[in-house]
Design a protein around this motif. Structure first.
Motif, mmCIF file in Angstrom:
data_model
loop_
_atom_site.group_PDB
_atom_site.id
_atom_site.type_symbol
_atom_site.label_atom_id
_atom_site.label_comp_id
_atom_site.label_asym_id
_atom_site.label_seq_id
_atom_site.Cartn_x
_atom_site.Cartn_y
_atom_site.Cartn_z
ATOM 1 N N VAL A 157 -9.451 11.835 -2.924
ATOM 2 C CA VAL A 157 -10.664 11.372 -3.593
ATOM 3 C C VAL A 157 -10.469 9.899 -3.938
ATOM 4 O O VAL A 157 -9.546 9.545 -4.672
ATOM 5 N N THR A 158 -11.318 9.033 -3.416
ATOM 6 C CA THR A 158 -11.195 7.611 -3.718
ATOM 7 C C THR A 158 -11.771 7.310 -5.100
ATOM 8 O O THR A 158 -12.474 8.135 -5.702
ATOM 9 N N HIS A 159 -11.485 6.114 -5.579
ATOM 10 C CA HIS A 159 -11.976 5.687 -6.887
ATOM 11 C C HIS A 159 -13.509 5.636 -6.906
ATOM 12 O O HIS A 159 -14.133 5.814 -7.961
ATOM 13 N N GLU A 160 -14.118 5.405 -5.735
ATOM 14 C CA GLU A 160 -15.583 5.342 -5.636
ATOM 15 C C GLU A 160 -16.208 6.732 -5.513
ATOM 16 O O GLU A 160 -17.436 6.864 -5.507
ATOM 17 N N ILE A 168 -2.906 7.277 -7.599
ATOM 18 C CA ILE A 168 -2.272 6.085 -7.064
ATOM 19 C C ILE A 168 -2.607 4.888 -7.953
ATOM 20 O O ILE A 168 -3.753 4.756 -8.409
ATOM 21 N N PRO A 169 -1.658 3.987 -8.214
ATOM 22 C CA PRO A 169 -1.945 2.836 -9.079
ATOM 23 C C PRO A 169 -2.838 1.820 -8.395
ATOM 24 O O PRO A 169 -3.079 1.890 -7.172
ATOM 25 N N ALA A 170 -3.325 0.882 -9.169
ATOM 26 C CA ALA A 170 -4.143 -0.206 -8.608
ATOM 27 C C ALA A 170 -3.287 -1.089 -7.707
ATOM 28 O O ALA A 170 -2.063 -1.133 -7.825
ATOM 29 N N PRO A 200 0.824 -1.227 0.000
ATOM 30 C CA PRO A 200 0.000 0.000 0.000
ATOM 31 C C PRO A 200 0.851 1.267 0.000
ATOM 32 O O PRO A 200 2.016 1.238 0.384
ATOM 33 N N TRP A 201 0.234 2.366 -0.424
ATOM 34 C CA TRP A 201 0.908 3.646 -0.520
ATOM 35 C C TRP A 201 0.516 4.542 0.657
ATOM 36 O O TRP A 201 -0.589 4.446 1.177
ATOM 37 N N PRO A 260 -5.428 5.027 -0.772
ATOM 38 C CA PRO A 260 -6.043 3.816 -1.330
ATOM 39 C C PRO A 260 -5.715 3.639 -2.808
ATOM 40 O O PRO A 260 -5.434 4.617 -3.526
ATOM 41 N N PRO A 261 -5.764 2.416 -3.304
ATOM 42 C CA PRO A 261 -5.530 2.173 -4.737
ATOM 43 C C PRO A 261 -6.493 2.983 -5.605
ATOM 44 O O PRO A 261 -7.682 3.111 -5.295
ATOM 45 N N LEU A 262 -5.960 3.527 -6.671
ATOM 46 C CA LEU A 262 -6.720 4.307 -7.668
ATOM 47 C C LEU A 262 -7.312 5.600 -7.105
ATOM 48 O O LEU A 262 -8.146 6.238 -7.756
ATOM 49 N N SER A 263 -6.892 6.004 -5.924
ATOM 50 C CA SER A 263 -7.357 7.283 -5.376
ATOM 51 C C SER A 263 -6.572 8.432 -6.013
ATOM 52 O O SER A 263 -5.515 8.238 -6.618
#
Length: 431
Positions: A325-328, A423-425, A309-310, A358-361
């Motif tokens: 901002v999260t991916h969701e 952030i990457p997946a 994790p990042w 978080p991933p993809l954030s």
């Protein structure tokens, strides 16, 4: 001359002085050269003549015509024209070359036989407007002709005469000065913006981390400002992200901004310390080199093991909090690591904070021009930012930044700088 003639002469003089005052006010009321000329044309058409044009020689070599009429004109003869060719010898062509002011009487206007097509087109325009008399004068600025003004009357009003030439020449002088001032302002504005952009860095290419940034100068000002962003790879391989704003909107603020950015780069690369400690060292340097200057700044470091994790280690010196901002589409401000502005008190502690990414954030750093509005609370501006950012959660970083600027700061009165990181997946590649 009886008393009635005296009263009429005084009234005419008063009308002329009033028109000049209104024209001067219209030109002084805006830095937009075209808007000022349009207002001046309308005033002239209502107070001194029946229709009026200002023909400006553009920087591209054409002519831009501004038209105003006392009466309703279905197809006003405005827009873009070609410059008169060397063969054109009509009154407007002569004035655009520096002749005048010229008085056109009914006899002059009745002769529409012109050998050059450009002259014939201008004669047709005057005929279509039922012109009975007109005065044309060149607009001169710094010994160059930048255009021409035409004031014209139809047969329903007393014709323009030799006595009107000094008045139109005075009007032409005021219009030319306004044109020149507007062009100088625009040139200064462009130089200031180029200077500001030259001080901003190119974003580094980092494996799997996607970044985008924007800088938007304040609208309606020719001054440079102190907003800046920065991103670079530290000797440890971690990625540093910075956003800042030096107080002020002048050359001093821009120079201070550039120096602070370079000092922060040097300190961050030399000292592998928490972000709060880095800002403390920057504060000490600022007090020594730029006493009295204040600035806000966020220094943040992104890091994580292979595949995540990042995490984000960050500290803020009086700056608005980063937005995550999260991916969701969930949003939240990272409030930790906050302390006073740089340049206030070097004895106060500067804490650091750590938050998961978080991933993809998407992480967004920004300056206050993106959210602050005159007459409303800052909380409302931050809430508006969260709403817009949530709707853009799955856009690319470039689109994310562009849409935020378009939606939140299309006509900002303050500079805007923003830096976004995606952030990457989870498990994507190696660090």
């Amino acid at each position: 001359m009886d008393e009635y003639d005296v009263d009429e002469a005084l009234q005419q003089a008063l009308d002329r002085l009033t028109a000049l005052a209104h024209i001067s006010s219209a030109l002084a009321g805006t830095l937009d050269g075209r808007a000022g000329l349009e207002r001046a044309c309308r005033i002239l058409a209502q107070r001194l003549c029946d229709w009026c044009t200002v023909d400006l020689i553009t920087e591209q070599g054409g002519i831009e015509r501004i038209f105003a009429s006392r009466r309703s004109t279905p197809h006003p003869p405005g827009g873009l024209l070609a410059q008169p060719p060397e063969t054109a010898a009509g009154p407007l062509a002569r004035v655009l070359r520096g002749a005048g002011p010229l008085l056109l009487t009914a006899a002059d206007l009745g002769d529409v036989r012109r050998t050059d097509p450009w002259d014939r087109a201008q004669a047709r325009t005057r005929a279509e407007q039922e012109t009975a008399s007109a005065v044309m004068a060149p607009l001169r600025a710094r010994r160059e002709v930048v255009g021409a003004v035409t004031v014209a009357r139809t047969g329903n009003r007393p014709p323009l005469a030799e006595a009107d030439l000094p008045l139109v020449e005075d009007i032409a002088h005021r219009l030319a000065l306004a044109v020149d001032n507007a062009r100088l302002h625009r040139e200064t504005e462009h130089i200031a913006e180029r200077l500001q952009r030259s001080l901003l860095p190119a974003l580094p290419r980092v494996d799997r981390l996607t970044m985008a940034a924007r800088y938007v100068p304040a609208h309606g000002t020719a001054q440079v400002g102190g907003d800046w962003y920065d991103a670079f790879v530290l000797p440890t391989g971690r990625t540093a992200l910075i956003i800042g704003d030096v107080t002020g909107h002048d050359l001093r603020a821009a120079v201070t901004m550039s120096q602070l950015r370079n000092m922060l780069r040097g300190i961050a690369c030399d000292r592998q310390e928490p972000p709060g400690a880095i800002l403390s060292r920057l504060d000490l340097a600022q007090h020594a080199l730029y006493p009295g200057a204040t600035a806000s700044c966020i220094y943040a470091v992104v890091h994580g093991p292979d595949g995540g994790p990042w995490e984000l280690e960050h500290a803020s010196a009086g700056h608005l909090p980063p937005l995550l901002v999260t991916h969701e589409g969930d949003t939240g401000h990272l409030e930790g690591g906050a302390s006073l502005l740089l340049g206030v008190d070097t004895r106060l502690p500067r804490p650091s904070a750590t938050d998961p990414l978080p991933p993809l954030s998407t992480l967004l750093l920004y300056t206050d021009g993106l959210v602050e509005r005159r007459g409303e609370s800052l909380d409302r501006g931050l809430a508006r930012l969260r709403q817009h950012a949530a709707a853009l959660a799955r856009e690319s970083c470039d689109s994310f930044c562009s849409e935020l600027v378009a939606g939140l700061a299309p006509d900002s009165t303050d500079d805007v700088a923003l830096l976004a990181l995606r952030i990457p997946a989870a498990g994507a590649g190696r660090r």
